[in-house]
Design a protein around this motif. Structure first.
Motif, PDB file in Angstrom:
ATOM      1  N   LEU A  21     -24.030  64.211-103.184  1.00  0.00           N
ATOM      2  CA  LEU A  21     -23.084  63.631-102.213  1.00  0.00           C
ATOM      3  C   LEU A  21     -22.945  62.163-102.570  1.00  0.00           C
ATOM      4  CD1 LEU A  21     -24.809  65.084 -99.003  1.00  0.00           C
ATOM      5  CD2 LEU A  21     -22.755  66.010-100.109  1.00  0.00           C
ATOM      6  N   ASP A  22     -21.674  61.717-102.694  1.00  0.00           N
ATOM      7  CA  ASP A  22     -21.513  60.273-102.971  1.00  0.00           C
ATOM      8  C   ASP A  22     -20.394  59.668-102.135  1.00  0.00           C
ATOM      9  OD1 ASP A  22     -19.774  60.715-106.181  1.00  0.00           O
ATOM     10  OD2 ASP A  22     -19.314  61.379-104.133  1.00  0.00           O
ATOM     11  N   ASP A  26     -20.429  61.611 -96.133  1.00  0.00           N
ATOM     12  CA  ASP A  26     -21.449  62.642 -96.398  1.00  0.00           C
ATOM     13  C   ASP A  26     -22.849  62.038 -96.494  1.00  0.00           C
ATOM     14  OD1 ASP A  26     -19.414  64.494 -96.569  1.00  0.00           O
ATOM     15  OD2 ASP A  26     -19.085  64.107 -98.707  1.00  0.00           O
ATOM     16  N   ILE A  27     -22.878  60.785 -96.926  1.00  0.00           N
ATOM     17  CA  ILE A  27     -24.184  60.121 -97.127  1.00  0.00           C
ATOM     18  C   ILE A  27     -24.756  59.615 -95.798  1.00  0.00           C
ATOM     19  CG2 ILE A  27     -25.212  58.008 -98.075  1.00  0.00           C
ATOM     20  CD1 ILE A  27     -23.626  58.440-100.605  1.00  0.00           C
ATOM     21  N   LEU A  44     -26.110  57.487-103.771  1.00  0.00           N
ATOM     22  CA  LEU A  44     -26.098  58.901-104.182  1.00  0.00           C
ATOM     23  C   LEU A  44     -27.209  59.699-103.491  1.00  0.00           C
ATOM     24  CD1 LEU A  44     -24.718  60.847-106.265  1.00  0.00           C
ATOM     25  CD2 LEU A  44     -26.521  60.191-107.890  1.00  0.00           C
ATOM     26  N   VAL A  45     -26.796  60.824-102.898  1.00  0.00           N
ATOM     27  CA  VAL A  45     -27.775  61.773-102.354  1.00  0.00           C
ATOM     28  C   VAL A  45     -27.757  62.993-103.281  1.00  0.00           C
ATOM     29  CG1 VAL A  45     -28.332  63.320-100.436  1.00  0.00           C
ATOM     30  CG2 VAL A  45     -27.442  61.012 -99.968  1.00  0.00           C
ATOM     31  N   LEU A  46     -28.912  63.278-103.880  1.00  0.00           N
ATOM     32  CA  LEU A  46     -28.979  64.432-104.780  1.00  0.00           C
ATOM     33  C   LEU A  46     -29.499  65.646-104.021  1.00  0.00           C
ATOM     34  CD1 LEU A  46     -30.534  62.600-107.862  1.00  0.00           C
ATOM     35  CD2 LEU A  46     -28.163  63.401-107.616  1.00  0.00           C
ATOM     36  N   ARG A  47     -28.917  66.810-104.293  1.00  0.00           N
ATOM     37  CA  ARG A  47     -29.323  68.047-103.611  1.00  0.00           C
ATOM     38  C   ARG A  47     -29.605  69.123-104.664  1.00  0.00           C
ATOM     39  NH1 ARG A  47     -27.230  69.569 -98.795  1.00  0.00           N
ATOM     40  NH2 ARG A  47     -25.821  71.072 -99.755  1.00  0.00           N
ATOM     41  N   PRO A  48     -30.684  68.953-105.402  1.00  0.00           N
ATOM     42  CA  PRO A  48     -31.015  69.910-106.465  1.00  0.00           C
ATOM     43  C   PRO A  48     -31.283  71.303-105.890  1.00  0.00           C
ATOM     44  CG  PRO A  48     -32.886  68.499-105.990  1.00  0.00           C
ATOM     45  CD  PRO A  48     -31.721  67.929-105.247  1.00  0.00           C
ATOM     46  N   ASP A  49     -31.068  72.339-106.697  1.00  0.00           N
ATOM     47  CA  ASP A  49     -31.371  73.677-106.171  1.00  0.00           C
ATOM     48  C   ASP A  49     -32.441  74.365-107.005  1.00  0.00           C
ATOM     49  OD1 ASP A  49     -28.729  75.814-107.556  1.00  0.00           O
ATOM     50  OD2 ASP A  49     -30.227  74.498-108.476  1.00  0.00           O
ATOM     51  N   SER A  50     -33.189  73.568-107.798  1.00  0.00           N
ATOM     52  CA  SER A  50     -34.304  74.183-108.537  1.00  0.00           C
ATOM     53  C   SER A  50     -35.349  73.124-108.835  1.00  0.00           C
ATOM     54  CB  SER A  50     -33.802  74.758-109.865  1.00  0.00           C
ATOM     55  OG  SER A  50     -33.506  73.679-110.748  1.00  0.00           O
ATOM     56  N   THR A  51     -36.557  73.597-109.068  1.00  0.00           N
ATOM     57  CA  THR A  51     -37.669  72.690-109.383  1.00  0.00           C
ATOM     58  C   THR A  51     -37.387  71.965-110.696  1.00  0.00           C
ATOM     59  OG1 THR A  51     -39.161  74.208-108.246  1.00  0.00           O
ATOM     60  CG2 THR A  51     -40.167  72.604-109.736  1.00  0.00           C
ATOM     61  N   GLN A  52     -36.755  72.680-111.628  1.00  0.00           N
ATOM     62  CA  GLN A  52     -36.443  72.054-112.923  1.00  0.00           C
ATOM     63  C   GLN A  52     -35.472  70.887-112.729  1.00  0.00           C
ATOM     64  OE1 GLN A  52     -38.076  72.665-115.799  1.00  0.00           O
ATOM     65  NE2 GLN A  52     -37.010  70.767-116.309  1.00  0.00           N
ATOM     66  N   GLN A  53     -34.507  71.072-111.838  1.00  0.00           N
ATOM     67  CA  GLN A  53     -33.574  69.964-111.589  1.00  0.00           C
ATOM     68  C   GLN A  53     -34.323  68.780-110.976  1.00  0.00           C
ATOM     69  OE1 GLN A  53     -30.165  71.128-109.267  1.00  0.00           O
ATOM     70  NE2 GLN A  53     -29.303  72.406-110.903  1.00  0.00           N
ATOM     71  N   VAL A  54     -35.243  69.060-110.056  1.00  0.00           N
ATOM     72  CA  VAL A  54     -36.030  67.966-109.457  1.00  0.00           C
ATOM     73  C   VAL A  54     -36.811  67.252-110.561  1.00  0.00           C
ATOM     74  CG1 VAL A  54     -37.899  67.380-107.839  1.00  0.00           C
ATOM     75  CG2 VAL A  54     -36.216  69.136-107.223  1.00  0.00           C
ATOM     76  N   SER A  55     -37.384  68.040-111.456  1.00  0.00           N
ATOM     77  CA  SER A  55     -38.152  67.453-112.563  1.00  0.00           C
ATOM     78  C   SER A  55     -37.289  66.542-113.435  1.00  0.00           C
ATOM     79  CB  SER A  55     -38.733  68.599-113.410  1.00  0.00           C
ATOM     80  OG  SER A  55     -39.214  68.112-114.632  1.00  0.00           O
ATOM     81  N   ASN A  56     -36.060  66.992-113.745  1.00  0.00           N
ATOM     82  CA  ASN A  56     -35.162  66.172-114.576  1.00  0.00           C
ATOM     83  C   ASN A  56     -34.777  64.878-113.847  1.00  0.00           C
ATOM     84  OD1 ASN A  56     -35.296  68.250-116.369  1.00  0.00           O
ATOM     85  ND2 ASN A  56     -33.319  69.150-115.803  1.00  0.00           N
TER      86      ASN A  56
END
Ligand code: MLT
Ligand code: ZN
Length: 471
Positions: A21-22, A26-27, A44-56
């Motif tokens: 969300l930017d 929305d923020i 920027l609000v990040l909304r990852p949908d996987s652990t791998q995305q959080v890791s990156n």
């Protein structure tokens, strides 16, 4: 320090168009905390949908030395999930990671992701005829990850413990992006330091919790809920001891409610009524659950309470006859924070002492507060069985928030210094966040602070994990 456009672009690429969300509108919800004490900013609000995305995300932000503020349901009472005002930090929302990964009824465990709303975890447990006992007022919006990060308490701690007692394993993304996978749902695993408990209660300052292996319990087949009127907190403490002995520790909830709180709820919260036909100075909401189906439970509790009444230990009691009465009793308790909010600003405390000392503490703390704010309205309620009191003071009737809140530093200091004399805790369940950092330094044993700082330095040497919180 502003975040580079190239990093923002890279972060958007990691999560994809659905994952951030930017736009200001929305923020906005992520910038203010639950009690509206703080307002932050972020691009920027990040909304990852996987652990791998959080890791990156963590690897990129760690390399760039950009702060990351993890957030769940944003129901923190201490500003624990609000970004700084200067827009230099990224907000990382776990909301899209809300899978129940597995349920194992025979092992009495389930594995859920951090973005699961607490009510969804409870529902997943009951779908296999099990109980996930963590229960608190915000369960419809708070998320498992936030409950874990703050080691949440709620109203069943007496019997089932706090979040740390309800979890067997965690999946955590470290500040440098490494994934710590200790999700094994094993009750026994003595292989080195207990890393799980290190991250629970760390309020997102040591890593991002992305999933947990939770303990499940048998659902009580029969339970009794009672609303009891009594003369003073000491009688409540004695009643708790009596009922714990009588039921063999089957008391799951034991909430202390002062008359002032009940009156506020009856006045400001619709569809509420006093279960007893008289007013009493103090009340207890209690709930007892039994495993096997036990027709005699209700009768046994009824006669035990009748005896207590005979002996002058309690003044009156009502047992819920059906689910809707039970819900009404609970609404009287759960509505206290909202009712208090409706009468203006309050100076809150979330403190704990030993249960046996609680009655004395209430008297001493009330005396201290009255010296500072004679007209302040003391509303002290909470989880008596845990020794945890929400000793809140509302502004005087007809007073104004501004001048009353100017008293907060010396009321907080008086109450917390008293807590120190009682060997208690200045934050029993709500954590430290931004709100109580200075208090932590003042009251925590110096060696404990040194160890915490050493752990923080070891795991987050660049200080990007939820900066400015706890330490
Ligand atoms: C409660 O027990 O109601 C909360 O922890 C405290 C509050 O909401 O003020
Ligand atoms: Zn509480």
């Amino acid at each position: 320090m502003t975040i580079s456009t190239s990093l923002l672009a890279e972060l958007r690429r990691v999560v994809g168009p659905q994952g951030y969300l930017d736009q200001a509108a929305d923020i906005e919800p992520f910038l203010v905390d639950h009690r509206q004490l703080y307002r932050g900013a972020t691009p920027l609000v990040l909304r990852p949908d996987s652990t791998q995305q959080v890791s990156n995300i963590m690897r990129l932000c760690n390399e760039a030395r950009v702060g990351v503020v993890p957030v769940g349901g944003n129901t923190s009472y201490c500003g624990g999930a609000t970004p700084s005002e200067d827009g230099s930090q990224i907000v990382l929302s776990l909301s899209r990671m809300r899978r129940i990964r597995s349920v194992d009824p025979l092992n009495y465990t389930l594995i859920a992701e951090a973005g699961c709303v607490l009510a969804e975890v409870q529902a997943a447990a009951s779908s296999v005829d099990r109980l996930f006992p963590m229960s608190l007022g915000s369960e419809g919006s708070c998320q498992l990850g936030g409950n874990l990060s703050t080691n949440a308490g709620g109203t069943a701690v007496l019997r089932y413990g706090m979040m740390r007692d309800l979890v067997l394993g965690l999946e955590v993304v470290l500040p440098d992006g490494r994934i710590l996978d200790s999700l094994k749902p094993l009750r026994k695993d003595n292989t080195g330091y207990d890393l799980r408990d290190l991250f629970m209660g760390a309020e997102g300052t040591l890593g991002v919790i992305t999933a947990a292996a939770c303990k499940l319990f048998s659902r009580p087949a029969s339970s009794v809920t009672a609303f009891v009127g009594l003369a003073d907190p000491q009688r409540a403490v004695d009643l708790l001891s009596r009922l714990r002995t009588f039921t063999g520790d089957a008391v799951s909830t034991f909430e202390l409610i002062p008359r002032a709180a009940l009156e506020l709820v009856l006045e400001h919260i619709p569809n509420t009524a006093n279960p007893l036909d008289q007013y009493h100075d103090w009340y207890v909401l209690l709930e007892i659950g039994m495993g096997r189906h036990d027709e005699t439970l209700r009768g046994a509790i009824e006669s035990e309470l009748a005896d207590a009444m005979e002996q002058g230990q309690i003044s009156d009691a009502a047992l819920a006859n059906n689910e809707s009465q039970r819900e009404m009793f609970w609404r009287l308790r759960e509505s206290i924070p909202e009712a208090q909010r409706r009468i203006g600003a309050s100076i809150k405390h979330d403190v704990s002492v030993t249960t046996s000392e609680l009655p004395r503490f209430i008297i001493a703390a009330s005396r201290l507060v009255r010296e500072i704010s004679p007209q302040g309205r003391i509303v002290s309620y909470g989880h008596l069985g845990d020794g945890n009191l929400h000793f809140n003071v509302s502004r005087p009737a007809g007073g104004d928030d501004e001048s009353f809140l100017r008293l907060a530093p010396n009321i907080n200091r008086a109450v917390h210094d008293l807590i120190a004399r009682y060997g208690g805790s200045i934050s029993a369940e709500h954590g430290i966040g931004r709100l109580k950092r200075e208090e932590l330094v003042r009251y925590k044993q110096p060696v404990a602070l040194e160890v915490m700082r050493a752990i923080k330095q070891a795991l987050d040497p660049n200080g990007i994990m939820n900066p400015g919180k706890v330490l």
